[in-house]
Design an enzyme around this catalytic site. Structure first.
Site, short mmCIF file in Angstrom:
data_model
loop_
_atom_site.label_atom_id
_atom_site.label_comp_id
_atom_site.label_asym_id
_atom_site.label_seq_id
_atom_site.Cartn_x
_atom_site.Cartn_y
_atom_site.Cartn_z
N GLU A 1 0.84 -1.19 0.00
CA GLU A 1 0.00 0.00 0.00
C GLU A 1 0.89 1.25 0.00
OE1 GLU A 1 -3.49 1.96 2.89
OE2 GLU A 1 -2.36 0.20 3.54
N LYS B 1 -9.31 2.64 -2.26
CA LYS B 1 -9.62 2.08 -0.94
C LYS B 1 -10.95 2.61 -0.43
CE LYS B 1 -7.23 1.19 3.46
NZ LYS B 1 -5.98 1.48 4.21
N CYS C 1 -5.42 -3.22 2.25
CA CYS C 1 -5.20 -3.28 3.70
C CYS C 1 -6.49 -3.43 4.50
CB CYS C 1 -4.41 -2.04 4.13
SG CYS C 1 -3.63 -2.21 5.77
#
Length: 267
Positions: free
Chosen positions: A45, A114, A148
């Site tokens: 990330e 995200k 994540c």
């Protein structure tokens, strides 16, 4: 179908705040991955710029087809393998914590933003994405992207499973004291949704954060095919086997045995 070998490069970027250094390190990792027979290289990330860069996020953010993306495309094409990398993405409606998949011919295949932002740093600097399932075809497999914290929500992974994702690639910046996410939760996600999960983390200290490493490839049987340590930079290889995936889905028919009519209170 032939298994797809995946390489996970676990480490900090070249120099936090320096995309040029990160791209040099990516080039070296891609060369190493290709030499080992990998068809896909996944890094962490915010790999391109570093994670703990504070207000520099806005200055370093680039469009999905910006200069850094063009350089990653050159690296992918030169070494003949696909690349998944994290970066800060700018477009007209904000700055996003994004991950991009570049194909082995250098073409951009998928870009994901995200959806679940973690902590004050992310909520203060990024706009959350609004699309849960982003996929592309690679080597006969359907590859999906999360980032994540996203994988810690079972709904996200199940949405991918229902959409046909075979391999879920998750660039990550998992920090202490959350090691259990990599050790326990990621294999459980792979098992309960019957897909492979490639979890590519950072390691070492950056700003106020200490990243835990423990990158892994977890299979649909819940077994971890490869696992990095928690210390220094590391490079791990493992195979995504379509035959094992098909056999596991037949033996453990969670998706077939669902009863969606009972789950409506969840939404």
């Amino acid at each position: 179908m032939t298994p797809l070998r995946i390489a996970l490069y676990q480490g900090l970027c070249g120099v936090p705040g320096s995309p040029a250094e990160s791209l040099d390190a990516l080039d070296a990792a891609a060369r190493r991955a290709a030499a080992a027979g990998a068809g896909l290289l996944a890094v962490s990330e915010m790999y391109l710029t570093g994670y703990a860069i504070g207000d520099a996020v806005a200055a370093l953010a680039e469009p999905a087809d910006g200069p850094a993306a063009h350089r990653v495309a050159e690296i992918a094409a030169e070494h003949g393998l696909a690349v998944v990398y994290g970066y800060p993405e700018r477009d007209g409606c904000g700055v996003f914590n994004s991950a991009q998949l570049i194909g082995p011919d250098g073409h951009r295949l998928a870009n994901y933003r995200k959806t679940h932002l973690f902590g004050d740093f992310e909520t203060g600097h990024f706009t959350p994405g609004e699309t849960t399932v982003v996929q592309a075809e690679l080597g006969g497999l359907t590859v999906g992207l999360l980032i994540c914290y996203d994988v810690e929500f079972p709904e996200n992974v199940r949405a991918h499973a229902l959409a046909g994702t075979d391999l879920l690639v998750v660039p990550t910046a998992l920090m202490s004291p959350y090691e259990f996410v990599a050790q326990t939760l990621v294999p459980a996600r792979a098992y309960e949704s019957q897909l492979y999960v490639a979890y590519s983390n950072r390691t070492g200290a950056e700003g106020e954060f200490h990243f835990t490493g423990l990158s892994c490839l977890a299979g649909p049987d819940g077994l971890v095919r490869a696992r990095a340590g928690s210390g220094a930079d590391e490079f791990v290889l493992a195979d995504v086997d379509p035959a094992l995936l098909a056999a596991s889905r037949e033996q453990l028919p969670y998706l077939r045995d669902r009863r969606p009519e009972l789950y409506t209170p969840l939404t």
